[in-house]
Design an enzyme around this catalytic site. Sequence first.
Site, PDB file in Angstrom:
ATOM      1  N   LYS A   1       0.843  -1.211   0.000  1.00  0.00           N
ATOM      2  CA  LYS A   1       0.000   0.000   0.000  1.00  0.00           C
ATOM      3  C   LYS A   1       0.872   1.252   0.000  1.00  0.00           C
ATOM      4  O   LYS A   1       0.596   2.206  -0.737  1.00  0.00           O
ATOM      5  CB  LYS A   1      -0.942  -0.022   1.224  1.00  0.00           C
ATOM      6  CG  LYS A   1      -2.056  -1.059   1.079  1.00  0.00           C
ATOM      7  CD  LYS A   1      -2.794  -1.361   2.375  1.00  0.00           C
ATOM      8  CE  LYS A   1      -3.703  -2.579   2.182  1.00  0.00           C
ATOM      9  NZ  LYS A   1      -4.357  -3.047   3.401  1.00  0.00           N
TER      10      LYS A   1
ATOM     11  N   GLN B   1      -4.827  -1.923   9.862  1.00  0.00           N
ATOM     12  CA  GLN B   1      -4.622  -3.200   9.181  1.00  0.00           C
ATOM     13  C   GLN B   1      -5.110  -4.361  10.062  1.00  0.00           C
ATOM     14  O   GLN B   1      -4.716  -4.471  11.219  1.00  0.00           O
ATOM     15  CB  GLN B   1      -3.125  -3.362   8.854  1.00  0.00           C
ATOM     16  CG  GLN B   1      -2.794  -4.596   8.048  1.00  0.00           C
ATOM     17  CD  GLN B   1      -3.337  -4.548   6.620  1.00  0.00           C
ATOM     18  OE1 GLN B   1      -3.302  -3.524   5.940  1.00  0.00           O
ATOM     19  NE2 GLN B   1      -3.868  -5.674   6.156  1.00  0.00           N
TER      20      GLN B   1
ATOM     21  N   ASP C   1     -11.259   2.258   4.281  1.00  0.00           N
ATOM     22  CA  ASP C   1     -11.460   0.811   4.147  1.00  0.00           C
ATOM     23  C   ASP C   1     -12.950   0.490   4.009  1.00  0.00           C
ATOM     24  O   ASP C   1     -13.310  -0.640   3.663  1.00  0.00           O
ATOM     25  CB  ASP C   1     -10.914   0.082   5.397  1.00  0.00           C
ATOM     26  CG  ASP C   1      -9.680  -0.755   5.077  1.00  0.00           C
ATOM     27  OD1 ASP C   1      -9.426  -0.994   3.886  1.00  0.00           O
ATOM     28  OD2 ASP C   1      -8.980  -1.158   6.030  1.00  0.00           O
TER      29      ASP C   1
END
Length: 291
Positions: A52, A96, A119
């Site tokens: 990312k 994450q 997200d």
Amino acid sequence: MMLLDGKEISKQLKDELKAEVNEMLANGYRPPHLAVILVGSNAASETYVNAKVKACSAIGYESSVINFPPEITQEMLLQAIDDLNENEEIDGFIVQLPLPNHIDDKTVIERVMPKKDVDGFHPINVGKMALGLDAFISATPGGIVELLKRYEIETEGKHCVVLGRSNIVGGPMAMLMRRNTYPGNSTVTVAHSRTKNLKQICLQADILIAAIGKPEFVTEDMVKEGAVVIDVGINRVDDPSREKGYRLTGDVDFSNVSKKASHITPVPGGVGPMTIAYLLKNTMIAARKRL
Ligand code: NDP
């Protein structure tokens, strides 16, 4: 059989985002800034976070990684989230997953401010998406929809079987495929670990989306001739012949299923790169809100 090339399509998407960054800079704005909170040192999570960060820098985004040891308390993690929520230099951020067992994912996800939740995991974003309102769509289902769109895959009236019902992939994927728009308008069946007659259900699928986390679970006898097959799985299987000692494989037995499918995503190089590109797209949407 046509390969649905996530690497190529994600490159197109990233090139478009890069052009938007250049336009922002030319107009005197700072580039989008994505932050990632990484707790502990899960090897797969570190690989995803590195990918990312690399993707951000390739298209001119700023990125920050905030590392915490696995023993961080939930309270400290929530404080870090509050800091990012308030930090005007950060347009969007993600925590994450997976998190260590002593931390409650749900509490963490709900702490992220919905307008920075790139997200798309916050219940407000999930709820808005379910209602067809403007929302951050979680990156993996969003990336899959983008892939279907760019390959002009017909979805209207098709029977789409989604294998898996997680909040991150299967659940939102099913919602997107049944939306009254393109891609969407499919008749959707969601299958999971308690589903009976799974093979018969999969055989009815015009579009089969596998997101269960079981290597090569979907075999050719489960797939209808001419089906579109999307393989979300990323599974590490031991392979002593590889330098790393493992190889990545999807939830679909690619070598045999690809002989029957009309279109299929490879692993790696299918859904994975689309997920990252879609996260960047969400970050651009978040950044544009301050212009
Ligand atoms: P989860 O483990 O959260 O969910 C798995 C789902 O599969 C559950 O709904 C489970 O059912 C169902 N399932 C498990 N076993 C079976 C079975 N034998 N038959 C039918 N259904 C079954 O996984 P995720 O959704 O997070 O991820 C799925 C896969 O996708 C993983 O391989 C993951 O690594 C990969 N992934 C890939 C991404 C990418 O960018 N390409 C991003 C995110 C995930 P039940 O609900 O009943 O337990």
